[in-house]
Design a protein around this motif. Structure first.
Motif, PDB file in Angstrom:
ATOM      1  N   UNK A  62       0.888  -1.175   0.000  1.00  0.00           N
ATOM      2  CA  UNK A  62       0.000   0.000   0.000  1.00  0.00           C
ATOM      3  C   UNK A  62       0.919   1.216   0.000  1.00  0.00           C
ATOM      4  N   UNK A  63       0.871   1.984  -1.074  1.00  0.00           N
ATOM      5  CA  UNK A  63       1.849   3.086  -1.170  1.00  0.00           C
ATOM      6  C   UNK A  63       1.387   4.378  -0.521  1.00  0.00           C
ATOM      7  N   UNK A  64       0.077   4.623  -0.514  1.00  0.00           N
ATOM      8  CA  UNK A  64      -0.416   5.905  -0.011  1.00  0.00           C
ATOM      9  C   UNK A  64      -1.432   5.656   1.092  1.00  0.00           C
TER      10      UNK A  64
ATOM     11  N   UNK B 273       4.150   3.394   1.844  1.00  0.00           N
ATOM     12  CA  UNK B 273       4.853   2.193   1.353  1.00  0.00           C
ATOM     13  C   UNK B 273       4.825   1.064   2.388  1.00  0.00           C
ATOM     14  N   UNK B 274       3.608   0.654   2.751  1.00  0.00           N
ATOM     15  CA  UNK B 274       3.465  -0.413   3.742  1.00  0.00           C
ATOM     16  C   UNK B 274       3.347  -1.763   3.035  1.00  0.00           C
ATOM     17  N   UNK B 275       4.172  -2.708   3.479  1.00  0.00           N
ATOM     18  CA  UNK B 275       4.126  -4.054   2.887  1.00  0.00           C
ATOM     19  C   UNK B 275       3.514  -5.005   3.907  1.00  0.00           C
TER      20      UNK B 275
ATOM     21  N   UNK C  61      10.132   5.272  10.148  1.00  0.00           N
ATOM     22  CA  UNK C  61       9.865   5.715   8.768  1.00  0.00           C
ATOM     23  C   UNK C  61      10.967   5.213   7.847  1.00  0.00           C
ATOM     24  N   UNK C  62      10.641   5.041   6.566  1.00  0.00           N
ATOM     25  CA  UNK C  62      11.658   4.625   5.593  1.00  0.00           C
ATOM     26  C   UNK C  62      12.791   5.652   5.574  1.00  0.00           C
ATOM     27  N   UNK C  63      14.003   5.134   5.549  1.00  0.00           N
ATOM     28  CA  UNK C  63      15.201   5.965   5.563  1.00  0.00           C
ATOM     29  C   UNK C  63      15.622   6.332   4.144  1.00  0.00           C
ATOM     30  N   UNK C  64      14.911   7.261   3.493  1.00  0.00           N
ATOM     31  CA  UNK C  64      15.285   7.627   2.119  1.00  0.00           C
ATOM     32  C   UNK C  64      15.099   6.478   1.138  1.00  0.00           C
ATOM     33  N   UNK C  65      14.048   5.675   1.346  1.00  0.00           N
ATOM     34  CA  UNK C  65      13.761   4.534   0.462  1.00  0.00           C
ATOM     35  C   UNK C  65      12.308   4.647   0.017  1.00  0.00           C
TER      36      UNK C  65
END
Ligand SMILES: Cc1cc2nc3c(=O)[nH]c(=O)nc-3n(C[C@H](O)[C@H](O)[C@H](O)COP(=O)(O)OP(=O)(O)OC[C@H]3O[C@@H](n4cnc5c(N)ncnc54)[C@H](O)[C@@H]3O)c2cc1C
Length: 390
Positions: A65-67, A75-77, A241-245
């Motif tokens: 789920x990207x948004x 960007x949740x998987x 949170x994603x680290x620049x990914x």
């Protein structure tokens, strides 16, 4: 009355495997075998149980789920139910840790890979990130980076699920799979000395992991594979949170569908240089050799599963007045396949024993050279044989 076929039955996959059991009886000291046997037995039971469960439920795939509902990028998987239990099983049975257990010296790898072999099919390819986690631990140990080892090794080799980290191995890009020298990801060093990565990785099977080892070209470095450097990164910041990914999408694959392989962008992802700012391919090679070994062991597990299902079917299926297994040509077909599998098993566990001896410092003669030569060959041969067997 309409005839129905017998549903294939799998008994405990440790007790029912004479090839594994006779090998372990020869390869391990009796005391060690007796100590690990309850775990092997439990993994064998779990494999049989997982097969029964898998037959009665719909296949599951991971979801991206990207948004969020408000337009924020998340960007949740979501992984499959079997994957949600993956860390607990990996930690409980030491699927990575057992291979690095110094108490067992050269036998540690045999112990570990017997566990991996029993668990692989039930894991729905969770063994893929575990292989990379093992590879990362091995590469970091060889890196000589003490601080990095102190930070990551206790996590990669943890025996508690809430402490265990998974690692990715992010090499493949659109231009460079086999030809890794075509890597286009750039590493920039800021005024504060912090490296950041900028680029696109095309096949990252363990983006759900907490860390990754990856290759990038330091800004201004020449073209070619030797100028690439090895970087360590953590995928999430302190707030999770994603680290620049950014996750672009999950691969829609023909096989290994439960495995959430992603295409990603590295957008100023903070990273730590491992070693000098070049020769990264050489530095990541220990990781590749460990994952090749996992690949070979998992190919064996796949072959065995195919063969025991075929054998069970042949024992129950009646054709021309008798069980299929009583038909000489069919019997010969199965016998040939079992023989190929057993030969492959002996080769792979020979490589595993070599790896254990080389790592424990008890290798002699040409063991290290033999290991270097046989590891890719064992991976190649078992991969081909597994496809043919299936
Ligand atoms: C399920 C799955 C998961 C993956 N997960 C990861 C991952 O987590 N991390 C990661 O980094 N990568 C991952 N990969 C990528 C994988 O490692 C690459 O697919 C592999 O390196 C091959 O690269 P490529 O796909 O670009 O093929 P190419 O390099 O384009 O090769 C295509 C074909 O050409 C052949 N070929 C290439 N070079 C030569 C040559 N010199 N001579 C003769 N033949 C040649 C190859 O054997 C192949 O058959 C994954 C792949 C799959 C299928």
């Amino acid at each position: 009355m309409e005839a129905t076929q017998h549903a294939p039955h799998l008994p405990n996959q440790y007790r029912d495997d004479p090839v594994l059991r006779s090998h372990l009886a020869r390869a391990l000291p009796a005391v060690l075998l007796a100590a690990i046997e309850p775990d092997l037995d439990a993994l064998g039971e779990q494999a049989a149980q997982a097969w029964r469960e898998a037959r009665s439920r719909a296949p599951a795939v991971p979801l991206l789920t990207r948004w969020d509902a408000w337009g924020g990028r998340i960007d949740r998987i979501e992984v499959t139910p079997v994957w949600r239990r993956g860390a607990a099983i990996a930690a409980r049975y030491g699927l990575v840790a057992a291979g690095h257990d110094a108490r067992h010296g050269a036998h540690a790898r045999i112990d570990q890979f017997a566990r991996v072999y029993l668990h692989h099919v039930a894991s729905e390819f969770h063994t893929c990130p575990l292989a990379m986690t093992d590879g990362a631990a091995t590469a970091l140990k060889r890196s000589g980076d003490v601080a990095l080892c102190e930070r990551a090794l206790p996590r990669l080799l943890a025996r508690e699920a809430d402490r265990l980290w998974l690692s990715g191995q992010w090499m493949t890009e659109i231009g460079g799979g086999s030809d890794v020298g075509a890597t286009a990801t750039v590493a920039r060093r800021g005024a504060n000395g912090q490296w950041t990565l900028h680029g696109r990785k095309w096949f990252t099977s363990a983006v759900i992991g907490e860390m990754a080892l990856t290759l990038a070209r330091p800004e201004g470095a020449p073209a070619g594979a030797d100028a690439l450097a090895l970087f360590y990164l953590e995928t999430r910041d302190a707030e999770g949170r994603w680290n620049g990914i950014r996750i672009d999408r999950l691969k829609d694959k023909l096989g290994t569908r439960e495995l959430p392989t992603a295409e990603i962008h590295l957008d100023a992802c903070p990273a730590h240089l491992v070693g000098e700012a070049a020769h990264g391919v050489r530095r990541i090679t220990p990781m590749l050799n460990v994952t090749r070994t996992w690949n070979a062991v998992c190919a064996l597990a796949t072959m065995r599963r195919c063969l025991v299902l075929a054998l069970d079917h042949a024992r129950h299926r009646e054709v021309f007045g008798r069980a299929l297994i009583g038909q000489p040509l069919h019997r010969m077909t199965l016998a040939r396949q079992f023989a190929g599998f057993e030969a492959a098993f002996e080769l792979v566990f020979f490589v595993v024993a070599l790896l254990g001896r080389v790592e424990a410092g008890t290798a002699d003669g040409d063991d290290a050279l033999l290991l270097r030569m046989l590891t890719p060959l064992a991976k190649l041969w078992t991969g081909r044989l597994a496809v043919a067997t299936a």
